[in-house]
Every structure is written in structure tokens, then in C-alpha cells.
Scaffold this active site. Structure first.
Site, short mmCIF file in Angstrom:
data_model
loop_
_atom_site.label_atom_id
_atom_site.label_comp_id
_atom_site.label_asym_id
_atom_site.label_seq_id
_atom_site.Cartn_x
_atom_site.Cartn_y
_atom_site.Cartn_z
N HIS A 44 -15.02 -20.08 -41.17
CA HIS A 44 -16.03 -19.55 -40.27
C HIS A 44 -16.08 -20.23 -38.90
CE1 HIS A 44 -17.78 -16.72 -43.02
NE2 HIS A 44 -18.03 -17.64 -43.93
N GLU A 147 -19.68 -16.20 -54.64
CA GLU A 147 -20.69 -15.80 -53.66
C GLU A 147 -20.90 -14.30 -53.59
OE1 GLU A 147 -19.38 -17.12 -49.79
OE2 GLU A 147 -17.28 -16.99 -50.38
N ASP A 173 -24.09 -15.63 -48.87
CA ASP A 173 -23.41 -14.38 -49.22
C ASP A 173 -23.88 -13.85 -50.56
OD1 ASP A 173 -21.92 -14.06 -46.94
OD2 ASP A 173 -20.17 -15.12 -47.70
#
Length: 251
Positions: A44, A147, A173
Site C-alpha cells: 500500500h 481479510e 478489509d
């Protein structure tokens, strides 16, 4: 660092932080603050493969193990992180036993897995390949991140895969995937996290989780979680600045 995987597998409480600022100075500052490990967030954050080695090296200076959250499941990405000298990888969005098994294949050398031999930093740029091959399977940590709703449904099968060390919960998530966002979904999300932690422990694996703050670490430690990633360098930077600005304006 020697002994890191053994600490993980022994259930010792370990608290790390995501390294998301793409500069070695930020990694050195975070490492010097005393975490048990750092997790370089390749998934990310805005840096490329060529930056990973510098960030791992910066953590090594302070004798803090650095694992890498890779962007996906590609064996080439996993190999790149490990060849750079990472102490392990966190593989995101693992939703099936087959995906967990593929991660094991990418992380472990034969006969356990299928990782290719390369002359990277971890192997002394080719000068210490035999030494690295002899110890890598025993030292490298493999964490798989559950997730999604599919991962939750398959968590028992995921946790049962030999070669997986840590089953790591991504609550953000997961909350979106199971429709448990916001205060109204808190109980449902917590129940899902507890289910993942319980299935992980039943399989003899280590349960991990991301937390944005330390407020409920004790709660999840009591539920059997021992591997924590706490916020990120960028989150701590922002929070510290905001606190200081607020205090200065009140003075």
C-alpha cells in the site's frame, strides 16, 4: 535477525509497526524507537522493488528484523523481498488453502517449497549461497493475511497448511468484506476476528492482527493473539504532529 522466527513460533508477544514512508531515514527512526520488528508495506505504499533492499538494510542497522508485506501472491515479488534480506513476508488477501500453499512454495526452498536460488543480498550477493540455503527455511517467517469473507470461511483449511507460520487478520478489509463497518458492525467484526484467532490456534499456528492503536492489544492478547502490527510510521507521525499542534494552541 537470528531467533526472530523462533520468537514468533514460541508465542512471545511481538509488537511491530508498518514502515510506509519510502525512505531509509524513516525506517531507521522507526527501528531506533524499539519495535520488535518492522513490516515494510510494499502493498500500500509508494515505492518500487528497487527500494526494498535499502529499507531492509536500514532496519538491519538497528538489529530490528524487517518483514515485507508484498503487493500480491506473485512468487517473483516474494522472492524479491526475501532476496533483499527480509526476515519474512506477509502475503495479503489469502482466501484459500491453495493460495496459502502457493505462498509456502514461493517462500521455502526445496524440498519444502519451490523458491529459486539467486545471488541477492540475503545470500551475500552470491558469495554465501550454501550458508543461506542451509538456514533460510528455518529462519524465514511466512505470515498470510486473512481479510475477506472467503478467507474467513476457509480459515481452518488455510491455518492447516504446513509451512505457514502466522495467520494475520486484516480487520479493515475484513470489515468491508463481511459488511461489518462502523460501530454497528463492531460485534460482528470482533466475532470474526475471534473465529480466525481460534482456528489459527487450534491448528498450532500463531495468530496476528493489525491494530491502529495499542488501546485493545490486551484484549486480543487475551484471545490468543501474539503478533501485532501497530499503525504505521506515517500514522504515528501524523498523530504526533496533531497532538503537538493541539497542545501548543492550548498553551
Amino acid at each position: 535477525m537470528d531467533g526472530f522466527r523462533q520468537k514468533c513460533l514460541g508465542g512471545e508477544r511481538l509488537v511491530g509497526v508498518f514502515a510506509s514512508i519510502p525512505h531509509p531515514v524513516a525506517v531507521e527512526v522507526a527501528a531506533a524507537a524499539g519495535p520488535d520488528f518492522l513490516c515494510i508495506d510494499w502493498e500500500h505504499s509508494q515505492f518500487g522493488r528497487e527500494r526494498i533492499e535499502d529499507l531492509v538494510r536500514a532496519s538491519d542497522i538497528h538489529r530490528v528484523p524487517a518483514i515485507v508485506r508484498v503487493p500480491g501472491h506473485a512468487p517473483e515479488q516474494i522472492a524479491a523481498a526475501l532476496d533483499a534480506g527480509a526476515a519474512g513476508v506477509l502475503v495479503p488477501r489469502v482466501a484459500t488453502a491453495a493460495q496459502a500453499r502457493a505462498a509456502v512454495m514461493a517462500v521455502r526452498y526445496p524440498p519444502v517449497g519451490e523458491r529459486g536460488v539467486g545471488p541477492g543480498r540475503a545470500a551475500g550477493y552470491g558469495y554465501r549461497i550454501p550458508d543461506y540455503l542451509e538456514t533460510a527455511n528455518d529462519k524465514i517467517v511466512l505470515a498470510v493475511q486473512v481479510e475477506t469473507a472467503e478467507g474467513l470461511a476457509n480459515v481452518r483449511e488455510i491455518a492447516a497448511i504446513d509451512g505457514v507460520d502466522i495467520v494475520f487478520v486484516g480487520p479493515g478489509d475484513l470489515s468491508v468484506s463481511i459488511g461489518a463497518m462502523g460501530p454497528d458492525g463492531r460485534d460482528r467484526l470482533n466475532a470474526a476476528i475471534a473465529e480466525i484467532a481460534g482456528a489459527t490456534q487450534a491448528a498450532g499456528r500463531i495468530a496476528g492482527i493489525f491494530r491502529p492503536s495499542a488501546d485493545d492489544v490486551a484484549q486480543w492478547a487475551a484471545a490468543g493473539v501474539s503478533f501485532f502490527i501497530l499503525a504505521s510510521d506515517a500514522m504515528f507521525l501524523g498523530a504526533s504532529i496533531a497532538t503537538a499542534m493541539s497542545a501548543a494552541r492550548r498553551a
